[in-house]
Design a protein around this motif. Structure first.
Motif, PDB file in Angstrom:
ATOM      1  N   LYS A  16       6.478  -5.352  -3.777  1.00  0.00           N
ATOM      2  CA  LYS A  16       6.372  -4.174  -2.882  1.00  0.00           C
ATOM      3  C   LYS A  16       4.606  -4.371  -2.288  1.00  0.00           C
ATOM      4  O   LYS A  16       3.972  -4.462  -3.400  1.00  0.00           O
ATOM      5  CB  LYS A  16       6.747  -3.273  -3.117  1.00  0.00           C
ATOM      6  CG  LYS A  16       8.073  -2.706  -2.605  1.00  0.00           C
ATOM      7  CD  LYS A  16       8.560  -1.024  -2.738  1.00  0.00           C
ATOM      8  CE  LYS A  16      10.074  -0.709  -2.926  1.00  0.00           C
ATOM      9  NZ  LYS A  16      10.864  -1.020  -1.471  1.00  0.00           N
ATOM     10  N   LEU A  17       4.474  -4.030  -1.239  1.00  0.00           N
ATOM     11  CA  LEU A  17       3.105  -4.115  -0.772  1.00  0.00           C
ATOM     12  C   LEU A  17       2.279  -5.248  -1.336  1.00  0.00           C
ATOM     13  O   LEU A  17       1.012  -5.243  -1.734  1.00  0.00           O
ATOM     14  CB  LEU A  17       2.282  -2.859  -1.227  1.00  0.00           C
ATOM     15  CG  LEU A  17       2.921  -1.587  -0.827  1.00  0.00           C
ATOM     16  CD1 LEU A  17       2.173  -0.226  -1.278  1.00  0.00           C
ATOM     17  CD2 LEU A  17       2.542  -1.721   0.777  1.00  0.00           C
ATOM     18  N   ALA A  35       6.032  -1.845   2.184  1.00  0.00           N
ATOM     19  CA  ALA A  35       6.808  -0.727   1.510  1.00  0.00           C
ATOM     20  C   ALA A  35       8.026  -0.719   1.712  1.00  0.00           C
ATOM     21  O   ALA A  35       8.844  -0.328   1.131  1.00  0.00           O
ATOM     22  CB  ALA A  35       5.942   0.411   1.645  1.00  0.00           C
ATOM     23  N   VAL A  58      -2.145  -4.800   0.824  1.00  0.00           N
ATOM     24  CA  VAL A  58      -1.200  -4.543   1.932  1.00  0.00           C
ATOM     25  C   VAL A  58      -1.087  -3.218   2.137  1.00  0.00           C
ATOM     26  O   VAL A  58      -0.955  -2.019   1.081  1.00  0.00           O
ATOM     27  CB  VAL A  58       0.170  -5.379   1.875  1.00  0.00           C
ATOM     28  CG1 VAL A  58       1.058  -4.908   2.485  1.00  0.00           C
ATOM     29  CG2 VAL A  58       0.208  -6.829   1.522  1.00  0.00           C
ATOM     30  N   MET A  59      -1.148  -2.843   3.617  1.00  0.00           N
ATOM     31  CA  MET A  59      -1.125  -1.348   3.756  1.00  0.00           C
ATOM     32  C   MET A  59      -0.344  -1.159   5.092  1.00  0.00           C
ATOM     33  O   MET A  59      -0.849  -1.930   6.070  1.00  0.00           O
ATOM     34  CB  MET A  59      -2.501  -0.691   3.950  1.00  0.00           C
ATOM     35  CG  MET A  59      -3.283  -1.493   4.576  1.00  0.00           C
ATOM     36  SD  MET A  59      -5.124  -1.688   4.132  1.00  0.00           S
ATOM     37  CE  MET A  59      -5.948  -1.619   5.665  1.00  0.00           C
ATOM     38  N   GLY A  60       0.658  -0.483   5.322  1.00  0.00           N
ATOM     39  CA  GLY A  60       1.437  -0.490   6.548  1.00  0.00           C
ATOM     40  C   GLY A  60       1.799  -1.780   6.784  1.00  0.00           C
ATOM     41  O   GLY A  60       2.273  -2.543   5.894  1.00  0.00           O
TER      42      GLY A  60
END
Ligand code: SRM
Ligand SMILES: Cc1cc2nc3c(=O)[nH]c(=O)nc-3n(C[C@H](O)[C@H](O)[C@H](O)COP(=O)(O)OP(=O)(O)OC[C@H]3O[C@@H](n4cnc5c(N)ncnc54)[C@H](O)[C@@H]3O)c2cc1C
Ligand code: SF4
Ligand code: FES
Lengths: 112, 811
Positions: A16-17, A35, A58-60
């Protein structure tokens, strides 16, 4: 338009991410997982100086390039303003848990 | 149906609020703006450069009419609102237009104060507030000769200078005996007056205007003492008063300005107000920095996010007259409880005064050379303890040691192609262009647009100076406590305190509980929160590898070309033939491109592919070598010299001590990288006095030095204390590292941390209070029991394999 679907693994193979790399004859493709378990694929090459986007944070629906922190949209490969440029985006479709990647990039970005 | 937001006032504060609102929630409202002036939104503070001929009106437009169209904002241009009907929630304009609202924002700015003397309504008597006034002045300058500016404050002097640049003969009339008495003290004001006189301005001090005389147009100004001077143009610049007429008539509570609370709400909960028309905690502001802060908070509440309070702003002042540098901020007069530090060099035209109380800056006034103004202002705002560099404070930041740019750097004098940001190759010209073309005001925006100061940050001071030279006035919108990043209004300290108090155990809980504005944070806040959690709860293994920069995730340093470097630990800079053989074998086996003896007394292998890393680590592990953490915010190297064992001057076993220090502290995660060194005598061959923790051996024992930095900005260490035994050196080291780990902000090295906290604070924890020192050291040692696993070994055995293998290989 032609597409060329290849199974590249399952959702659980990617943190994840996080991201993993698919090595393809035309160059590496970064496959990201957000996410909320969406999967996106981009050419693993930052439009700035070619940084490997797969190695970024990674974000959003974005990834921060590991080299100079440009932010690239995961869904379209476009660099967030004020930076300019794009990394080609590759279609993904999920079949259950399986990730299907098309090796034919979406139109519109010169950096295939 | 969307709610309707009506904005009265198309000026800097009102539109800034709309911009902030569009940024966080573009769909929240149907927005309508009324502006009495017949233009889009422009940068009022740049009217002075326009008058001086340095800029054109086009260049100072912030948002042209297309912007309103693009953002779906309805603009009533050149339309004045004449009343607010609070019962029916609508506004009524001079041309009869009515607009209903659900929320109303009053941003009517202020009106220039016109002194009540006979003749103040004659043609040729104007204020200095808007484009129309500037047009009038420029037109007058073409036809007429004599201008009188009433008011020797900031605005008056900028008007006078501009009119002089337009070719007029200008006299400034001032009621007081000093110019800019609200921003300058006696000596600075006198120097200012002298240089303006040299440029050709005339002054009449302590002169009280009695009347303005003329038939159709102004001809003369007469003073109380009976004297008169000729005038074809009179500009009144004696102050402003908040424009509260509309609000008052609508029955909204006003005092000097429209009274608002910390959310910028007036006494009518549907009505907000921002800008110069506002009175907040008793203060009405007349500079843009506070207005921008208000705009941010107000937008947040309009968007119903409900977080953020406006708590007032410290402002600073600069004069936008080319070639004249002055700066003032805070309390620059002082009283019996304060100290005054003064530096004056009449011949060079330089003057500085700093008011200090309990080793904190209360205010500063500077003339002639203001390059350190932003630095003093930062120290003041952050309430930094200055005792450590108090004796050099007046000489400026450059004198605290700086390898990058020294004294001779004068932003104003730099040519456009001077490189400012060495990391990103950004020149002064590019920064100036980004500021003017994109109409930006904040450091963050300059970083986003140019990348200047976004990497190592050493050029931040220079970039800020360029911004203030370009923008004039006060560009800085940094609130008192800086938020961690754009995802939150919370500061580093807030987040740490909350983790401690609430016991949050994951990045996600922190973000949720503290109302993060973005779903997963960003590359600034996530690694920081991750570190704070790991530091607080070492035993829980909370580390989230996806919140680490690639280097710390892959345990190797990513290079520009995507390959990695491998640098094994060589304890205390010592090695053996076996280790060298293993390194040499690995270099050959993996076709390493470059073998380098590093600046940290070790050997670096460069050019490895990510997939090869676990294998080369395995080989090095087999020879007994572990990760050197050359990539991490962690203990790096402990440099040593050969010491007593070999050197004829050596006093103690510096090599052995270095190895012990490294064995004790390796593997620990820190706010930033951390380096140590041990030298065998004061000749200091291991350069211990530019390390985060340095030991210099002496005959009687060991000197402990802290807070050194050899990188971007050189800082020599402070001497912490002398101790007698190696055990003490180790205990102090553990305690000091733990204090740093627990208190510093993420990405803050020990040098800036100590400058922020003051050495006294470190001494208090480590020396005055042996109990506290022991506890700190214990906490460090406890944490180390969970940290000292070699990450290379884990991964060579197959840990985190997904990190090092492709998902799939096609073709
Ligand atoms: C490898 C090495 C250069 C070498 O080949 O000699 C090195 C390489 C890098 N240094 Fe360094 N520094 C190296 C010793 C130093 C030293 C000397 C020392 O440690 O005694 C300094 C000055 C001392 C100090 O830190 O105070 C030094 C001050 C910096 C700085 C400035 C830090 C500062 O606080 O001002 C940076 C930038 C940063 O950390 O943000 C930096 C950043 C870097 C980075 C990590 C830049 C990056 O982000 O990619 C370089 C990584 C290259 C790579 O891929 O491996 N490097 N760097 C040295 C590693 C020593 C080791 O064995 O681990
Ligand atoms: C020449 C000059 C130089 C300056 N230099 C600096 C500087 O260097 N640094 C600094 O920080 N600050 C400077 N300032 C101050 C700064 O410009 C102001 O603080 C800022 O513009 C105030 O913003 P505001 O939105 O509150 O008011 P304004 O920008 O004045 O906007 C208010 C707007 O509302 C309109 N309006 C008023 N009533 C109505 C109504 N009833 N209906 C419709 N519209 C209405 C007005 O026409 C005006 O356009 C300077 C000001 C001037 C004039
Ligand atoms: S190794 Fe250090 S000095 Fe050399 S280029 Fe990299 S960061 Fe700069
Ligand atoms: S290569 Fe991606 S930001 Fe520079």
């Amino acid at each position: 338009m032609m597409s060329n679907w290849v199974e590249v693994g399952t959702l659980n193979d990617i943190p994840k991410l996080g991201a993993r790399v698919v090595k393809a004859p035309e160059g590496d493709i970064a496959v990201f997982r957000t996410a909320d378990d969406k999967v996106f694929a981009l050419r693993d090459k930052c439009p700035h100086k070619g940084g490997q986007l797969s190695q970024g944070i990674v974000m959003g629906y974005r990834v921060a390039c590991p080299l100079h922190d440009w932010k690239i949209g995961l869904d379209n490969g476009i660099a967030l303003a004020p930076d300019e440029g794009c990394a080609a985006s590759f279609p993904i479709k999920m079949e259950g848990n399986k990730i299907m990647l098309s090796l034919v990039p979406e139109d519109g970005c010169p950096n295939k | 149906m969307k709610d309707k937001l009506v904005v009265i006032g198309n000026g800097m504060a009102g539109i800034r609020t709309v911009e902030e609102l569009l940024k966080i929630d573009p769909l929240a409202y149907d927005i309508t703006v009324f502006g009495a002036e017949p233009y889009g939104n422009y940068n009022r503070i740049m009217l002075s450069p326009v008058l001086a001929g340095d800029k054109t009106i086009d260049e100072i437009m912030l948002n042209d009419e297309q912007w309103y169209v693009d953002n779906g904002v309805k603009l009533h241009k050149g339309v004045e609102v004449t009343s607010i009907d609070r019962v029916n929630r609508k506004v009524i304009a001079a041309d009869g237009t009515e607009e209903p609202y659900d929320r109303l924002l009053i941003a009517t700015g202020s009106d220039p104060f016109i002194i009540p003397v006979p003749g103040n309504d004659l043609e040729g008597v104007i204020a200095f507030r808007d484009i129309k006034d500037v047009d009038t002045m420029m037109a007058a300058a073409k036809k007429h000769k004599h201008a009188v500016v009433i008011g020797g404050g900031l605005l008056g002097l900028e008007a006078a200078n501009g009119l002089m640049e337009q070719g007029m003969s200008v006299t400034v009339v001032h009621l007081m005996d000093k110019l800019m008495e609200r921003q300058m003290d006696g000596p600075a004001a006198a120097m200012l007056k002298e240089s303006l006189e040299e440029r050709g301005l005339h002054f009449l001090m302590e002169a009280q205007t009695e009347s303005i005389i003329g038939k159709d147009r102004v001809e003369k100004v007469r003073f109380k003492d009976g004297s008169e001077i000729y005038a074809d143009l009179v500009v009144m610049a004696v102050g402003i008063k908040p424009n509260i007429k509309l609000a008052k008539e609508a029955g909204i509570h006003c005092e000097r300005g429209i009274v608002v609370n910390d959310t910028l709400q007036t006494y009518d909960p549907t009505i907000y107000s921002v800008g110069e028309c506002v009175q907040h905690r008793g203060v009405a502001y007349g500079l843009v920095a506070p207005l921008f802060e208000m705009a941010k908070v107000c937008a947040n509440h309009l968007a119903r996010m409900g977080i953020g309070r406006y708590e007032g702003t410290m402002t600073s002042t600069k004069l936008k007259v080319t070639g004249i540098d002055l700066f003032s901020a805070g309390d620059f007069i002082g009283d019996a409880s304060t100290d005054e530090l003064v530096f004056q060099d009449k011949a060079r035209g330089v003057y500085r005064k700093i008011i200090v109380k309990d080793n904190k800056i209360q205010g500063a006034v500077m003339y002639g050379d203001t390059i350190d103004g932003t630095w003093y202002f930062d120290l003041m705002r952050d309430e930094t303890d200055i005792s450590e560099f108090r004796e050099n404070l007046l000489f400026g930041q450059a004198h605290l040691g700086d390898s990058g740019h020294g004294d001779d750097n004068r932003v104003a004098a730099m040519s456009d192609n001077t490189e400012i940001c060495g990391c990103n190759g950004v020149t002064k010209g590019e920064i100036v262009k980004a500021i003017t073309v994109n109409k930006i005001f904040t450091l963050d925006e300059v970083r986003a647009h140019t990348k200047a100061s976004s990497s190592c940050g050493s050029c931040t001071g220079l970039v800020e100076s360029i911004m203030s030279h370009t923008l004039g006035g006060d560009y800085s919108t940094a609130p008192h406590l800086k938020p961690m990043c754009g995802c939150t209004d919370k500061s580093h300290d807030d987040v740490r305190a909350a983790i401690g108090a609430q016991g949050y155990k994951s990045i996600h809980t922190v973000m949720e509980a503290m109302a993060w504005k973005t779903p997963d944070g960003c590359s600034k806040c996530r690694p920081a929160i991750n570190y704070y959690l790991v530091c607080k709860f070492p035993e829980l293994n909370l580390d989230d590898s996806q919140s680490r920069f690639i280097n710390e995730r892959a345990h190797a340093n990513i290079q520009g070309d995507g390959t990695y470097s491998v640098i094994p630990r060589m304890w205390g800079g010592m090695t053996t033939p076996q280790e060298l053989r293993a390194v040499a074998d690995a270099a050959e086996k993996y076709n390493v491109d470059t073998v380098h003896v590093t600046g940290g007394q070790r050997i670096g292998l460069y050019g490895l592919k990510k997939e090869e890393l676990p294998a080369i680590w395995d080989d090095l592990n087999k020879a007994g070598m572990v990760s050197g953490h050359a990539y991490g915010k962690a203990l790096r190297t402990v440099k040593t010299c050969v010491g007593k064992e070999w050197c004829r001057f050596g006093t103690q076993d510096s090599t052995g001590l270095g190895i012990k220090l490294e064995k004790m502290s390796w593997g620990s995660w820190m706010p930033h990288k951390f380096k140590m060194a041990a030298s065998g005598c004061p000749r200091n061959c291991a350069e211990a006095t530019i390390k985060d923790y340095g030991v210099v051996c002496v005959d009687s024992g060991y000197e402990i030095h802290v807070g050194g930095n050899g990188g971007i900005k050189v800082r020599a260490t402070d001497l912490l204390c002398n101790v007698k035994t190696e055990e003490e050196v180790l205990e102090y080291s553990a305690a000091y590292i733990q204090l740093y780990r627990e208190e510093a902000h993420y990405l803050e090295r020990t040098a800036p941390w100590i400058e922020r906290m003051g050495l006294a604070h470190i001494k208090e924890a480590l020396i005055d209070n042996p109990e506290k020192r022991k506890e700190l050291a214990e906490r460090f040692n406890f944490s180390q029991t969970f940290m000292q696993d070699d990450p290379w070994e884990e991964r060579a055995k197959g840990g985190e394999a997904h990190e090092f293998t492709p998902l799939k290989v096609i073709g």
